[in-house]
Design a protein around this motif. Sequence first.
Motif, PDB file in Angstrom:
ATOM      1  N   ARG A  56       8.420   3.883 -41.394  1.00 19.56           N
ATOM      2  CA  ARG A  56       8.434   5.220 -41.401  1.00 19.56           C
ATOM      3  C   ARG A  56       9.692   5.816 -42.001  1.00 19.56           C
ATOM      4  N   ARG A  58      11.751   8.756 -43.297  1.00 19.54           N
ATOM      5  CA  ARG A  58      11.987  10.447 -43.048  1.00 19.54           C
ATOM      6  C   ARG A  58      13.413  10.835 -43.989  1.00 19.54           C
ATOM      7  N   GLY A  62      12.725  16.913 -43.610  1.00 14.19           N
ATOM      8  CA  GLY A  62      11.718  16.897 -42.739  1.00 14.19           C
ATOM      9  C   GLY A  62      10.494  16.119 -43.145  1.00 14.19           C
ATOM     10  N   GLU A  63      10.534  15.523 -44.577  1.00 12.95           N
ATOM     11  CA  GLU A  63       9.311  15.135 -45.056  1.00 12.95           C
ATOM     12  C   GLU A  63       9.304  13.475 -44.306  1.00 12.95           C
ATOM     13  N   GLU A  64       8.286  13.163 -44.104  1.00 15.80           N
ATOM     14  CA  GLU A  64       8.079  11.683 -43.513  1.00 15.80           C
ATOM     15  C   GLU A  64       6.985  11.184 -44.246  1.00 15.80           C
ATOM     16  N   GLY A  98      18.581  10.519 -45.010  1.00 15.57           N
ATOM     17  CA  GLY A  98      17.437  10.090 -44.410  1.00 15.57           C
ATOM     18  C   GLY A  98      17.494   9.039 -43.618  1.00 15.57           C
TER      19      GLY A  98
END
Length: 131
Positions: A56, A58, A62-64, A98
């Motif tokens: 995951r 990030r 806020g983009e995941e 990130g």
Amino acid sequence: MPPLFYKLSNGVRITVRPWFLAAQSRPHAGHFVFGYQVRIENVSDGPVQLLSRYWRIRDANGEETEVKGEGVLGEQPVIAPFRAHEYQSYCVLKAPTGSMVGHYRFTRKDGTRFDAAIPEFVLDAGATAGS
């Protein structure tokens, strides 16, 4: 020297060292490239085989993104007791900071499957300067 992040779970120790790849990045275009080295150590008394990965990713915007797949770099290595497998890879973010976190799925000789946690690690263009 870039920071190290590590986690031990289910007899497997995962160590990650990330760094910023300034030469491949284009900050003005929102293109930040980070390399990372992963060391997967089998600290159990039997062999384990890496079957798949889950990440995951990030960024500070806020983009995941989720990444799933078989093995690592096209391999599903068998790691003997007290041995390690290492590889390098990279990711691209749209922001200068990130994080990444995830797990690897393994199988033991008896066929049981288990997950080994990948420690959450920080990607920071200002703190992990590299090549």
